[in-house]
Design a protein around this motif. Structure first.
Motif, PDB file in Angstrom:
ATOM      1  N   ALA A 177       0.833  -1.215   0.000  1.00 52.98           N
ATOM      2  CA  ALA A 177       0.000   0.000   0.000  1.00 52.98           C
ATOM      3  C   ALA A 177       0.860   1.255   0.000  1.00 52.98           C
ATOM      4  O   ALA A 177       0.668   2.168  -0.817  1.00 52.98           O
ATOM      5  N   LEU A 178       1.820   1.323   0.915  1.00 53.65           N
ATOM      6  CA  LEU A 178       2.653   2.524   1.018  1.00 53.65           C
ATOM      7  C   LEU A 178       3.499   2.720  -0.237  1.00 53.65           C
ATOM      8  O   LEU A 178       3.658   3.852  -0.723  1.00 53.65           O
ATOM      9  N   ALA A 179       4.039   1.628  -0.785  1.00 50.83           N
ATOM     10  CA  ALA A 179       4.879   1.741  -1.978  1.00 50.83           C
ATOM     11  C   ALA A 179       4.094   2.225  -3.188  1.00 50.83           C
ATOM     12  O   ALA A 179       4.686   2.708  -4.161  1.00 50.83           O
ATOM     13  N   THR A 180       2.774   2.130  -3.115  1.00 55.73           N
ATOM     14  CA  THR A 180       1.936   2.558  -4.232  1.00 55.73           C
ATOM     15  C   THR A 180       1.930   4.072  -4.407  1.00 55.73           C
ATOM     16  O   THR A 180       1.909   4.577  -5.537  1.00 55.73           O
ATOM     17  N   PHE A 181       1.949   4.801  -3.284  1.00 58.47           N
ATOM     18  CA  PHE A 181       1.752   6.252  -3.405  1.00 58.47           C
ATOM     19  C   PHE A 181       2.822   7.097  -2.710  1.00 58.47           C
ATOM     20  O   PHE A 181       2.852   8.321  -2.883  1.00 58.47           O
ATOM     21  N   ILE A 182       3.710   6.478  -1.954  1.00 59.96           N
ATOM     22  CA  ILE A 182       4.656   7.249  -1.152  1.00 59.96           C
ATOM     23  C   ILE A 182       5.891   7.616  -1.966  1.00 59.96           C
ATOM     24  O   ILE A 182       6.311   6.886  -2.856  1.00 59.96           O
ATOM     25  N   LYS A 183       6.471   8.775  -1.656  1.00 59.28           N
ATOM     26  CA  LYS A 183       7.742   9.206  -2.238  1.00 59.28           C
ATOM     27  C   LYS A 183       8.685   9.584  -1.100  1.00 59.28           C
ATOM     28  O   LYS A 183       8.230   9.965  -0.003  1.00 59.28           O
ATOM     29  N   PRO A 184      10.001   9.483  -1.329  1.00 54.07           N
ATOM     30  CA  PRO A 184      10.941   9.887  -0.278  1.00 54.07           C
ATOM     31  C   PRO A 184      10.660  11.310   0.204  1.00 54.07           C
ATOM     32  O   PRO A 184      10.439  12.217  -0.596  1.00 54.07           O
ATOM     33  N   GLY A 185      10.642  11.473   1.522  1.00 56.13           N
ATOM     34  CA  GLY A 185      10.394  12.785   2.110  1.00 56.13           C
ATOM     35  C   GLY A 185       8.936  13.055   2.432  1.00 56.13           C
ATOM     36  O   GLY A 185       8.627  14.042   3.118  1.00 56.13           O
ATOM     37  N   ASP A 186       8.013  12.197   1.962  1.00 55.75           N
ATOM     38  CA  ASP A 186       6.598  12.400   2.266  1.00 55.75           C
ATOM     39  C   ASP A 186       6.336  12.214   3.760  1.00 55.75           C
ATOM     40  O   ASP A 186       7.119  11.574   4.471  1.00 55.75           O
TER      41      ASP A 186
END
Length: 463
Positions: A177-186
């Protein structure tokens, strides 16, 4: 010999061994021999000091050493009391063998093993069995996702197979789930005390955790709003039912407020709802209130058994393809045999029967907790497999957990769940299910209660 037999204690010690250590070792031997039975008091510090011709401070230190070994506890007005034998190991091997491990959240009933053995004997007659030798699709076989929809509906969320990704468990689902929408620094919001797996993922995926304030009923929507007004927030991780570790459950109003905030401030909700089937409280998941902005996670490990290694992730329609790819790229997948076993159990009602059996056993154990912990400050629920014990002053959670470990009980202190470096409440999570038997659990709970009534790192002797 000991004072218990009316004769003077004789201390034989090597030249370089401190007197307090030799005294503690001699007393340990007498406890092991039954001269001082569990529940009886040792001599007062002054009496033993006079008998041995040493300072009272030496006896105090010897008693503190016995307490550190888990052999005695200090009780106000009663003196220094010999601990139950099962919690007074005499060597490292015995300590490990007798350890009561209260750190794992897993179901308490063994019906799963019998049902699984029966299922393996007949599963080859299922027309879908031939598929288990192959890799499944990124999101899982259609029949597995359809069964997942039925299982998820038990927790109050109605969805379709097209939105379901079958995973190897809740942690796999959370990563996907997190890898779907997260970017470094979010920025991801979470409780100050949170699931420790989230911290590991924050380091892996390089996002920041920002803590939301909570009260007795869970995270505060106004705290979420205040943070959202001060900085850009990408998501919120929330365990709305039987929050791990504090066992709090968000009411319907707060769930609706969170769903509204997600839409207002354009963030994603990651809802870890693995305990809702046990709670069976009729509350709608947050994901049902904002399905286009929420990832929903559940698993079989809490309701049935960890060994199935099976979870379900419900993704927003626009994200489900990427979520399935994220799950596939981890190199992990739900075991096809487990997926088929669970599918058959959902279809024939076995899954529900196993869940109900676990709920009954957990409820029985919770009633025992109510009895043993009467008067202590703790939070739980009738069908929760764990509880949160707030510690009395001046206990610190780390010290309390260490004291428990010396007495043969392992549990998790609040710093293990801390998401930042700010002050947290001093408490411990105590798991009451798992493979530990109910009689052994009672012994462990009684030991914890004794320690709560004791002073940290000191013994209440009469001087």
């Amino acid at each position: 010999m000991s004072m218990a037999e009316g004769q003077a204690m004789r201390i034989d010690k090597p030249d370089k061994e401190p007197a307090y250590s030799a005294i503690a070792t001699q007393l340990q031997a007498e406890i092991a021999a039954g001269i001082y039975a569990p529940g009886t008091a040792l001599p007062t510090q002054r009496d033993l000091a006079n008998q041995l011709g040493v300072n009272v401070s030496t006896i105090l230190r010897a008693y503190q050493e016995l307490q550190a070994r888990g052999l005695v506890t200090g009780r106000k007005r009663l003196g220094t009391i010999v601990a139950p034998l099962s919690f007074a190991p005499t060597d490292a091997t015995e300590a490990v063998a007798e350890l009561a491990d209260l750190t794992y959240n897993s179901p308490p009933v063994s019906d799963f093993i019998r049902a699984y053995a029966l299922e393996l004997d007949r599963i080859d007659g299922d027309s879908r069995f031939k598929e288990v030798q192959n890799y499944s699709s990124a999101s899982g076989s259609f029949w597995a996702r359809a069964a997942g929809c039925q299982w998820i509906a038990e927790g109050g969320l109605i969805t379709t197979p097209e939105r379901v990704v079958v995973t190897s468990g809740a942690q796999h689902a959370l990563f996907s789930a997190l890898a779907t929408f997260i970017k470094p620094g979010d920025v991801i919001l979470t409780d100050r005390l949170t699931y420790f797996g989230l911290r590991a993922l924050a380091a892996t995926l390089q996002f920041s955790l920002v803590c939301v304030d909570s009260d007795e009923d869970g995270i505060l929507p106004n705290s979420i709003e205040a943070i959202c007004r001060s900085q850009r927030v990408t998501g919120l991780f929330v365990v709305p039912t039987l929050h791990n570790p504090t066992a709090k459950t968000l009411d319907a109003e707060r769930r609706q407020q969170i769903a509204t905030l997600a839409r207002t401030f354009d963030f994603i909700v990651v809802e870890d709802d693995v305990y809702s089937l046990l709670a069976d409280n009729g509350l709608k998941p947050i994901s049902a209130l904002c399905p286009e902005r929420a990832f929903y996670i559940t698993t079989t490990s809490k309701a049935l058994a960890p060994s199935l290694c099976l979870g379900y992730l419900v993704a927003p329609a626009e994200h489900v393809g990427v979520a399935a790819e994220s799950a596939r790229l981890t190199g992990s997948m739900a075991t096809p045999v487990s997926a088929l076993v669970m599918t058959r159990w959902v279809e024939d009602g076995t899954a529900r029967k196993l869940l109900d059996a676990n709920r009954r056993e957990i409820n029985l154990r919770q009633m025992m907790v109510d009895e043993v912990f009467n008067g202590l400050d703790y939070r739980s629920a009738p069908y929760s497999m764990f509880l949160w014990l707030r510690l009395p002053e001046p206990w610190r959670a780390i010290d309390f957990a260490a004291g428990c470990r010396r007495r043969g009980v392992k549990l998790l202190p609040s710093p293990d769940f801390a998401a930042d470096n700010k002050e947290i409440e001093q408490g411990v999570r105590i798991n009451i299910s798992g493979t530990i038997g109910i009689d052994r659990l009672r012994q462990a709970l009684e030991t914890l209660r004794q320690l709560c009534e004791d002073r940290p790192r000191a013994v209440h002797g009469t001087v």
